[in-house]
Design a protein around this motif. Structure first.
Motif, PDB file in Angstrom:
ATOM      1  N   THR A 138      39.249  40.586  41.103  1.00  0.00           N
ATOM      2  CA  THR A 138      39.127  40.436  42.556  1.00  0.00           C
ATOM      3  C   THR A 138      38.958  41.785  43.248  1.00  0.00           C
ATOM      4  O   THR A 138      39.333  41.940  44.401  1.00  0.00           O
ATOM      5  CB  THR A 138      40.365  39.725  43.110  1.00  0.00           C
ATOM      6  OG1 THR A 138      41.553  40.416  42.679  1.00  0.00           O
ATOM      7  CG2 THR A 138      40.418  38.285  42.618  1.00  0.00           C
ATOM      8  N   SER A 151      36.837  37.965  47.194  1.00  0.00           N
ATOM      9  CA  SER A 151      36.312  36.721  46.633  1.00  0.00           C
ATOM     10  C   SER A 151      34.879  36.877  46.108  1.00  0.00           C
ATOM     11  O   SER A 151      34.345  35.972  45.465  1.00  0.00           O
ATOM     12  CB  SER A 151      36.333  35.613  47.694  1.00  0.00           C
ATOM     13  OG  SER A 151      35.547  35.996  48.817  1.00  0.00           O
ATOM     14  N   GLU A 152      34.259  38.013  46.367  1.00  0.00           N
ATOM     15  CA  GLU A 152      32.886  38.261  45.913  1.00  0.00           C
ATOM     16  C   GLU A 152      32.894  38.727  44.461  1.00  0.00           C
ATOM     17  O   GLU A 152      33.612  39.658  44.106  1.00  0.00           O
ATOM     18  CB  GLU A 152      32.238  39.332  46.802  1.00  0.00           C
ATOM     19  CG  GLU A 152      30.752  39.525  46.568  1.00  0.00           C
ATOM     20  CD  GLU A 152      30.145  40.548  47.541  1.00  0.00           C
ATOM     21  OE1 GLU A 152      28.932  40.772  47.473  1.00  0.00           O
ATOM     22  OE2 GLU A 152      30.898  41.113  48.352  1.00  0.00           O
ATOM     23  N   ARG A 153      32.092  38.091  43.610  1.00  0.00           N
ATOM     24  CA  ARG A 153      32.046  38.470  42.204  1.00  0.00           C
ATOM     25  C   ARG A 153      31.153  39.686  42.020  1.00  0.00           C
ATOM     26  O   ARG A 153      30.085  39.791  42.623  1.00  0.00           O
ATOM     27  CB  ARG A 153      31.555  37.309  41.334  1.00  0.00           C
ATOM     28  CG  ARG A 153      32.496  36.113  41.329  1.00  0.00           C
ATOM     29  CD  ARG A 153      32.133  35.091  40.277  1.00  0.00           C
ATOM     30  NE  ARG A 153      32.446  35.534  38.928  1.00  0.00           N
ATOM     31  CZ  ARG A 153      33.658  35.451  38.374  1.00  0.00           C
ATOM     32  NH1 ARG A 153      34.670  34.964  39.077  1.00  0.00           N
ATOM     33  NH2 ARG A 153      33.868  35.856  37.138  1.00  0.00           N
ATOM     34  N   GLU A 189      45.597  35.564  42.242  1.00  0.00           N
ATOM     35  CA  GLU A 189      44.284  34.922  42.131  1.00  0.00           C
ATOM     36  C   GLU A 189      43.305  35.810  41.368  1.00  0.00           C
ATOM     37  O   GLU A 189      43.411  37.029  41.406  1.00  0.00           O
ATOM     38  CB  GLU A 189      43.730  34.625  43.531  1.00  0.00           C
ATOM     39  CG  GLU A 189      44.568  33.665  44.355  1.00  0.00           C
ATOM     40  CD  GLU A 189      44.599  32.243  43.806  1.00  0.00           C
ATOM     41  OE1 GLU A 189      43.905  31.953  42.826  1.00  0.00           O
ATOM     42  OE2 GLU A 189      45.341  31.427  44.367  1.00  0.00           O
ATOM     43  N   PRO A 190      42.372  35.196  40.635  1.00  0.00           N
ATOM     44  CA  PRO A 190      42.048  33.761  40.633  1.00  0.00           C
ATOM     45  C   PRO A 190      42.865  32.925  39.637  1.00  0.00           C
ATOM     46  O   PRO A 190      42.671  31.722  39.544  1.00  0.00           O
ATOM     47  CB  PRO A 190      40.586  33.765  40.222  1.00  0.00           C
ATOM     48  CG  PRO A 190      40.479  34.921  39.275  1.00  0.00           C
ATOM     49  CD  PRO A 190      41.401  35.971  39.816  1.00  0.00           C
TER      50      PRO A 190
END
Length: 554
Positions: free
Chosen positions: A118, A122-124, A425-426
């Protein structure tokens, strides 16, 4: 007392981990063995004119840590890489990578380690992010779990995988809509060609293929590899580690360590397994037997077969009984079928070899337990002490099977989300709330009668056993009403000492401080029992003694 001591530690709070004599004030060592453990006056009777004295200053003295799951060769090589743990956000990532590139102008391949999945929220991460940071030099960075890497376009091109390639089960080069690799590489077959660009492939052979260097290394390359291993051994000694149960291996590592041993340079006792990969055939276990027969000493040994059954949760490569909570059509793809693994387990067990299997998802854990049960049915029950490594998720039905089958739970306190700075997360969403109660379930398994051994999985996690102990003691449930899985201080210490010795069939020689045992000792910087759990990380190793010899001193 029959002999003068070579070394005496006094003014100490000795935690012997021996139930018959749990505490003492001093300890004496002679000829690599513990000579006496007791009160100051009686132990000082062993003092002679040449005895070296260590004043512990009222600090704890404990058995040397037994690191029950680590990767020595690759971890040692990675000490020179860019360390990205704790980096968050594009700007911070860019600053770290560019700074490392400037400081290393001659490196043909730049590699970073420990970057969170992360790191960009949230952007990979894709190759395009890395191209914006470093477009003209090959660069790749690995996740903490070492099961995913991200590479820039330059690295993908040089490795010949920008257009993808055919891979075996459980491995993936994530492809984009444009038909080109996106930069995310899942599991070793996918990122192996990129890692090879760094010229450190010999350090990873025990992980990647379990085979031997081809072509054979030159004398200079062999000397360089010995230096890498020495660096790793010194790093272990610095952290109070006196025994290593390595979790990848080949004959080459054993040969290098044997050469270091012949020079008197081993600062830790090391066990190296034969790594059985899914492209091998059962007859190749003959090599494992040969390694076990050739290397069977108290400093260097083999006798174990390591297997990977699945991958990891964060890249959806762990094998689950029920689908992932955030990917309802996917359970993960095993590296072996249950039937294939059962055949391996039966043959390795028939040969009298110990087996240690990486199994993270509950589906993988169940398949490995099934394989061990099949081996027991076919070969008869013996003191095999087969192991499962990680067990990050299991099921209620499988919990009692560990004790019933005598299977050791090899688990890592730094691994649960929320431990040692790891983000929740995730991972916790991937597992799903329904499975949380049986995730990283150390206490549940211990209460069910299983033997639980702790380790770091270095370089996946920081090597420091004291940090691992703190993580075990401070462990908190992810939600109210969930089972409490934390360990007490003494339980955690036992899992890094007594249980590690048991896992290595050496409980009669180490893991405790008692006369006649190996003189493997860690002198700490403070009283670990009097230290608040939140402050345990401040305790350091002041002196490490292995085989009666000081291998690290602060």
């Amino acid at each position: 007392m029959p002999a003068f001591a070579d070394l005496i530690v006094t003014n100490a709070r000795v935690l012997t981990m021996d139930g018959e004599n749990p505490a003492a004030e001093a300890i004496a060592v002679n000829n690599g063995l513990i000579l006496a453990v007791g009160d100051r006056r009686s132990v000082l009777e062993a003092r002679g004119p040449a005895t070296e004295m260590i004043d512990a200053g009222g600090a704890s003295v404990i058995p040397g840590f037994i690191e029950a799951h680590m990767h020595l060769f690759s971890g040692a090589a990675e000490l020179a890489h860019l360390q990205l743990a704790g980096i968050s956000g594009f700007d911070a990532l860019q600053s770290a990578i560019r700074g490392y590139a400037v400081s290393n102008p001659d490196r043909k391949m730049l590699v970073g380690q420990g970057v969170d999945y992360t790191v960009l929220g949230s952007e990979r991460v894709t190759r395009h992010h890395l191209d914006r940071i470093l477009p003209d030099r090959p660069f790749a960075m690995g996740a903490p779990d070492h099961h995913t890497m991200w590479a820039n376009t330059k690295a993908l091109q040089m490795a010949g995988i920008l257009h993808g390639r055919t891979l075996g089960p459980g491995n993936e080069i994530v492809m984009g809509d444009d038909g080109l690799a996106e930069g995310e590489l899942r599991e070793g077959e996918a990122f192996g060609p990129v890692v090879a660009l760094a010229g450190e492939e010999r350090a990873r052979l025990g992980l990647s293929t379990g085979g031997e260097p081809d072509p054979a290394p030159t004398a200079a390359e062999r000397a360089a590899d010995r230096d890498i291993l020495r660096r790793g051994l010194a790093w272990c000694a610095r952290h109070g580690i006196t025994s290593i149960q390595n979790m990848d291996g080949n004959l080459y590592q054993l040969e290098l360590l044997s050469e270091i041993e012949a020079e008197g340079g081993l600062t830790c006792r090391v066990k190296i397994p034969f790594h059985y990969k899914n492209f091998m055939t059962l007859d190749m276990l003959e090599k494992a037997s040969a390694m076990a027969e050739r290397y069977d000493g108290e400093w260097l040994s083999s006798g174990m077969v390591k297997v990977f059954y699945d991958g990891v949760l964060d890249s959806w490569t762990a094998v689950m009984v029920e689908p992932y909570a955030d990917r309802p059509d996917w359970r993960g793809e095993p590296l072996f079928s249950p039937e294939e693994f059962a055949e391996i387990a039966m043959e390795a067990d028939r040969r009298g070899l110990q087996i240690a299997v990486h199994a993270i998802g509950d589906g993988a854990v169940r398949a490995v337990l099934d394989g061990y049960e099949a081996a027991q049915r076919k070969n008869g029950k013996r003191d095999s002490r087969h192991r499962i490594e990680h067990i990050e998720v299991t099921t209620e039905a499988d919990v009692p099977r560990f004790a019933e089958l005598g299977v050791i739970c090899s688990m890592q306190p730094p691994h649960p989300p929320g431990a040692m700075g790891l983000p929740l997360e995730p991972t916790i969403s991937r597992i799903g709330r329904k499975r949380w109660p049986l995730s990283y379930a150390w206490r549940t398994l211990k209460n069910a009668g299983a033997r639980v051994v702790f380790a770091s999985d270095w370089p996946v996690s920081p090597i420091d056993p004291i940090a691992g102990i703190q993580a075990a003691v401070l462990r908190k449930p992810w939600a109210e009403g969930m089972p409490d899985q934390h360990f007490s201080l003494h339980e955690a210490l036992a899992s890094y000492t007594v249980e590690g010795a048991y896992a290595g069939f050496m409980e009669h020689r180490k893991g405790m401080l008692k006369p006649g045992y190996l003189a493997d000792i860690a002198v700490l910087s403070g009283d670990i029992e009097a230290t608040a759990p939140e402050a345990l990380h401040a305790i350091r190793v002041a002196t490490t003694i292995c085989g009666g010899r000081i291998t690290w001193r602060q």
